[in-house]
Design an enzyme around this catalytic site. Structure first.
Site, PDB file in Angstrom:
ATOM      1  N   LYS A   1      31.701  46.300   1.842  1.00 56.37           N
ATOM      2  CA  LYS A   1      31.012  45.007   1.911  1.00 56.37           C
ATOM      3  C   LYS A   1      32.052  43.884   1.932  1.00 56.37           C
ATOM      4  CE  LYS A   1      27.276  42.495  -0.502  1.00 56.37           C
ATOM      5  NZ  LYS A   1      26.387  42.487  -1.690  1.00 56.37           N
TER       6      LYS A   1
ATOM      7  N   SER B   1      21.549  41.898  -0.535  1.00 53.80           N
ATOM      8  CA  SER B   1      22.534  41.327   0.348  1.00 53.80           C
ATOM      9  C   SER B   1      23.476  42.344   1.004  1.00 53.80           C
ATOM     10  CB  SER B   1      23.384  40.334  -0.440  1.00 53.80           C
ATOM     11  OG  SER B   1      24.137  40.996  -1.438  1.00 53.80           O
TER      12      SER B   1
ATOM     13  N   SER C   1      20.788  43.853  -4.828  1.00 53.15           N
ATOM     14  CA  SER C   1      21.464  43.813  -3.524  1.00 53.15           C
ATOM     15  C   SER C   1      22.026  45.139  -3.044  1.00 53.15           C
ATOM     16  CB  SER C   1      22.601  42.785  -3.560  1.00 53.15           C
ATOM     17  OG  SER C   1      22.095  41.491  -3.371  1.00 53.15           O
TER      18      SER C   1
END
Lengths: 497, 487
Positions: free
Chosen positions: A84, A163, A187
């Site tokens: 990420k 996210s 997330s």
């Protein structure tokens, strides 16, 4: 290597790839090349902000070289992963999905990614995310939305959740064997559920936050996103542990999570929190939840209803605490030292211009909310009250865990929605996190396991929540759930391929 | 004695409280490993944490915590077993994080006391409200370029102790005494070097005025004054200004003011409209600081003797006046010098040594720009000099000459006396010869003395001293003269 067998390599899970590498069935370079091709072929998903194929091949070659020299294999030796873009990676642009950090190249490596590379893992690239991890759809990224590799009958592009949407999409689409995500209010777990994969948020303090761009410091935790529970256990084992550079990381020893897997669940008590039957939850999700209870009981566990009386306050509490911390954490992006700078006639103008154009709508909204709840005259009514309720929510769990070992809940109240839906209704968007947020507030471990499909053919997840630092039991229950659910459906995008 | 301001409407008194920022003596910053050396080249003492790079986290420097505890114990203050670091949020280019990590609701040190040594030898107590730890900011440089400002982050993150007094002071003199005493205690403890000119001790003063017996009135805060003298001047000016405001029918507003040392005035710094809302909240990157009683006791046991205790001991053990004792203990190096000179030997004149230290020695050090730790006159040599006076080897007057030679050459006084032939004549025969000579040469005057004109005796002493080149023992000369000129 033929295209057919290359495809097969991307179908492996981490455990199988590890075994294949150990047997010498294929090299890390071959495994990595297969994933790089998958990454290139799936660019339409927009799952990556930056691809790092050269670095991946370099790491893969180093791994193969270690094997040739008969060095003892490391825990993730030669395994290609996606990261990420919230983790600072030395020499590789790190943006947090924001314009304000576009072009920022850290001179340092986050603790968790450093642990992955030390364990021999290979970095394919940095995955897309909601800006500063603020979102449940991946639609707030400055680098554009990510598409879910799953589709429903109307064939509209769906969100992967957020996210950690890029990470979830990459793992579901067989671009990466696993990915690193972060979870502040759901997330990791919500996008894992939306994309039909496994994702765990460990106990707060289990992994270091050093070098991870902060959203809400008291809630943020990194965690793995994989296609199997075993793979998550393996990855979490690698990234866990005390870090002297993070005062909130725990000094507790890290157990062998993989060793906890398998066996029946005899004697395990599973709590079913009655307050999680929220208004508006679909009948399908309720039915799946009941199926989950039956599966765990079939594995030997006993389900009991528990009460978490302050559940309904969790979401409003979260939307005070997280923005409050974020408003302060994001103050450092001011155009003075690194990242975007939009000049002005005075220093105040420099701030206004830089932050006004550097941050997107959702980030600005949360900075405003956070600034408001910390302001003189509102602090007691909002921030202090929220902290008090947070304590009560933690107490709810503590009491419930006196009688049960884990809890079972749905991961999300809905399946993946279309890109563009809910975008103009932040409250509806925030409701995505209703089942995941309480565990962040209480600092507990939670895992999402793909458990079935809804009527439109989209994946649904079930969540196991455990006691603090008892990820081992969480994994054990999750593995039983995984086995019973036997979720084998592949994302729409990959079918017929 | 009390400091008052006479106005048209009567007599006013000043009410003053101080906030002192004292830089903690430490190798590293409060939350990062970067060095803290003063005067280093700009931006060379900066870690990624100090520059607030993404993902950086603070880690508390335990040494700084110990220093704060030491200071708290030195101020006779309560040490709080539980304290919390909070974020004070505001934007400024020399504040990279966009917040300062400080302590707010739960400081590490609670209430304590400082005893002031006033110039007239009296003492009075001033309350300490609290002491907390916080980060310093960086420095904005506005004079390097006509259009741009530059930032030096060397100081960013350096540990400060903010020491807040109660509004217990009533005069600029007390403020001066407070700052000197606080500096003295910090230096004894080794927790702050107290150098105001290097900025390692900075002072904000809260000033209000009132008629005696009234409630407190509105105060103004004077920021960042960098010498004891300027703080005293600023307060004097500000108190007078407030009296004038009240007496001309105005109201004093709560505001921050700056002291301009060029014209000795204070002027408003920030308008009320720009008042910051700092949005304090507990820093989620740091756990609350919890202290062990055992750790506190270990630090307490390691405390040195502090100025107040030393002063009391000097008064009892050496028979010094409170004033002299206060002067000698103010700097621990001076006290150490004095004690080394006094030594263990009995019979050394402890008051005489104190007078030599405070008088001739301090003057000589001042004149030569040397430090007491680097004095050309060693404590042992000063003690020997006093002994030479006591055993009548030299006279007090000769001693001054010997002392100056000691300052110049660093030699011991015995050597100087021998080399220069300054030994006093205590041989009765030699003195009698000299006296007889003087009497013979001044028979008339001698007759007058014998006839009862005692006042003339002094003249004879002078003549004999002259005849012996100043080396005659004055007491002996006196005694012999009295005998020989007896009626």
């Amino acid at each position: 290597m033929s295209a057919a067998s290359a495809t097969k390599l991307t179908e492996l899970d981490i455990a199988a790839a590890r075994a294949g590498l150990a047997r010498g069935d294929f090299s890390s370079v071959a495994l990595t090349e297969a994933h790089i091709r998958a990454m290139e072929a799936a660019r339409g998903l927009n799952a990556f902000v930056v691809e790092t194929p050269e670095r991946a091949l370099e790491q893969a070659r180093a791994s193969d070289e270690r094997r040739r020299r008969k060095e003892p294999a490391r825990r993730l030796d030669g395994i290609p992963l996606a990261i990420k873009d919230l983790f600072c990676t030395q020499g590789v642009q790190t943006t947090a999905g924001s314009h304000i950090l576009e072009g920022f190249i850290p001179g340092y490596e986050s603790t968790v990614t450093a642990k992955l590379w030390d364990a021999g893992a290979v970095m394919l690239g940095k995955t897309n995310l909601d800006e500063f991890a603020m979102g449940s759809s991946n639609a707030t990224s400055y680098f554009g939305p990510v598409k879910n590799p799953w589709r429903r009958a109307d064939n509209k592009d769906l969100v992967p959740g957020g996210s950690s949407g890029g990470s979830a999409a990459a793992v579901a689409a067989r671009i990466a064997l696993g990915a690193l995500g972060t979870d502040t209010g759901g997330s990791i777990r919500q996008p894992a559920a939306f994309c039909g994969i496994v994702g765990i948020k460990p106990t707060y303090g289990r992994v270091s936050r050093w070098g991870t761009v902060a959203f809400a410091s008291s809630l943020d935790q990194a965690g793995p996103m994989t296609r199997t529970v075993r793979d998550s256990a393996l990855m979490l084992g690698v990234i866990s542990g005390h870090d002297p550079k993070d005062s909130t990381s725990s000094p507790l020893p890290v157990p062998d999570f993989e060793a906890a897997l398998g066996g029946d669940l005899k004697g395990l008590k599973v709590g079913i929190p009655k307050e999680y039957r929220v208004d508006g939850m679909s009948a399908e999700i309720d039915a799946l939840w009941k199926r989950g209870i039956a599966w765990l009981e079939a594995a030997g566990a006993r389900a009991v209803e528990v009460s978490l009386p302050h559940t309904s306050y969790a979401l409003p509490t979260y939307y005070i605490v997280a923005p409050a911390e974020a408003s302060s954490n994001l103050a450092r992006y001011d155009g003075v030292r690194y990242g975007l700078r939009v000049p002005g006639e005075s220093v105040d103008e420099l701030y206004q211009n830089t932050r006004g154009s550097g941050f997107g709508r959702e980030v600005r909204r949360r900075i405003l909310i956070g600034t408001y709840v910390l302001s003189a005259g509102y602090y007691d009514a909002y921030y202090v009250k929220a902290q008090q309720i947070r304590t009560l929510i933690g107490e709810d769990f503590r009491k419930a865990f006196e009688t049960v070992d884990v809890m079972l809940t749905p991961t999300s109240p809905s399946v993946a929605f279309a890109i563009g839906e809910k975008m103009d209704d932040p409250i509806a968007m925030y409701l995505n996190d209703v089942f995941t947020v309480p565990t962040n507030l209480a600092g507990l471990p939670g895992i999402s396991v793909p458990a079935g499909l809804d009527g439109s053919g989209l994946p649904l997840g079930l969540q196991i929540v455990g006691r603090p630092f008892d990820e081992a039991t969480v994994f054990k229950a999750a593995a039983a759930l995984e086995q019973a659910a036997a979720f084998t459906t592949r994302p729409t995008m990959l079918r017929g391929a | 004695m009390a400091y008052t301001i006479e106005g048209k409407t009567g007599t006013w008194e000043a009410v003053i409280g101080l906030e002192v920022h004292a830089q903690v003596v430490a190798q590293a910053k409060l939350f990062s490993g970067a060095a803290t050396e003063f005067g280093a080249e700009a931006n060379t003492q900066v870690s990624l944490v100090d520059a607030a790079f993404p993902g950086m986290l603070p880690v508390l420097n335990r040494h700084c915590v110990e220093q704060a505890i030491r200071t708290g114990l030195g101020l006779k203050a309560a040490i709080n077993r539980y304290s919390v670091f909070e974020r004070k949020n505001y934007f400024y280019p020399d504040l990279p994080q966009g917040y300062q990590i400080s302590q707010f609701a739960h400081p590490i040190v609670g209430t304590g006391t400082i005893v002031l040594d006033m110039p007239d030898g009296t003492s009075r107590s001033v309350g300490i409200e609290r002491l907390h730890l916080e980060q310093d900011s960086g420095k904005s440089l506005h004079d390097q370029d006509p259009r741009r400002s530059f930032i030096d982050l060397n100081r960013s993150g350096v540990a400060l102790m903010e020491i807040v007094s109660k509004p217990d002071m009533r005069s600029p003199e007390e403020v001066g005494a407070y700052l000197r005493k606080l500096r003295s205690i910090l230096r004894y403890l080794g927790t702050c070097d107290g150098n105001m000119d290097e900025g390692s001790m900075r002072c904000d003063a809260n000033v209000s005025v009132r008629h005696a017996g009234e409630e407190y009135r509105t105060r103004a805060e004077i920021k960042n004054v960098n010498s004891v003298r300027f703080v005293m001047q600023a307060i004097e000016y500000e108190a007078r200004r407030q009296v004038d405001v009240y007496e001309s029918g105005g109201k004093v507003v709560q505001e921050t003011r700056l002291f301009d040392s060029r014209n000795g005035e204070t002027r408003p710094m920030r308008s009320k409209e720009l008042a910051h809302d700092y949005r304090y909240f507990p820093d989620p990157d740091l756990l609350p600081l919890e202290l062990d009683e055992a750790d506190i006791e270990r630090i307490r046991a390691s405390l040195p003797e502090l100025p107040d205790e030393k002063k009391a001991r000097f008064i009892t053990d050496y028979g010094l006046s409170p004033y002299d004792a206060g002067v000698l203990v103010a700097e621990k190096e001076n006290a150490a010098y004095y004690e080394a000179a006094v030594g263990d030997a009995k019979g050394r004149d402890q008051k005489a040594i104190a007078n030599w230290v405070m008088g001739d020695l301090f003057a000589a050090l001042n004149r030569t720009g040397r430090d007491v730790t680097d004095s050309p006159v060693t404590p042992e040599n000063l003690a020997r000099l006093v002994e030479l006076i006591a055993d009548a080897t030299i006279s007090g007057r000769t001693a001054k000459e010997v002392f100056e030679a000691m300052v110049e050459t660093g030699k011991d006084p015995g050597t100087i006396v021998a080399e220069k032939g300054l030994r006093q004549i205590t041989d009765t025969g030699a003195l009698e010869a000299a006296i007889d000579g003087v009497i013979a040469a001044n028979a008339e005057k001698a007759a007058e003395v014998r006839a009862g004109k005692d006042r003339m005796l002094g003249w004879f002493v002078g003549q004999v001293m002259k005849a012996t080149g100043g080396k005659g023992n004055p007491a002996l000369v006196n005694e012999l003269l009295r005998k020989k000129l007896a009626p």
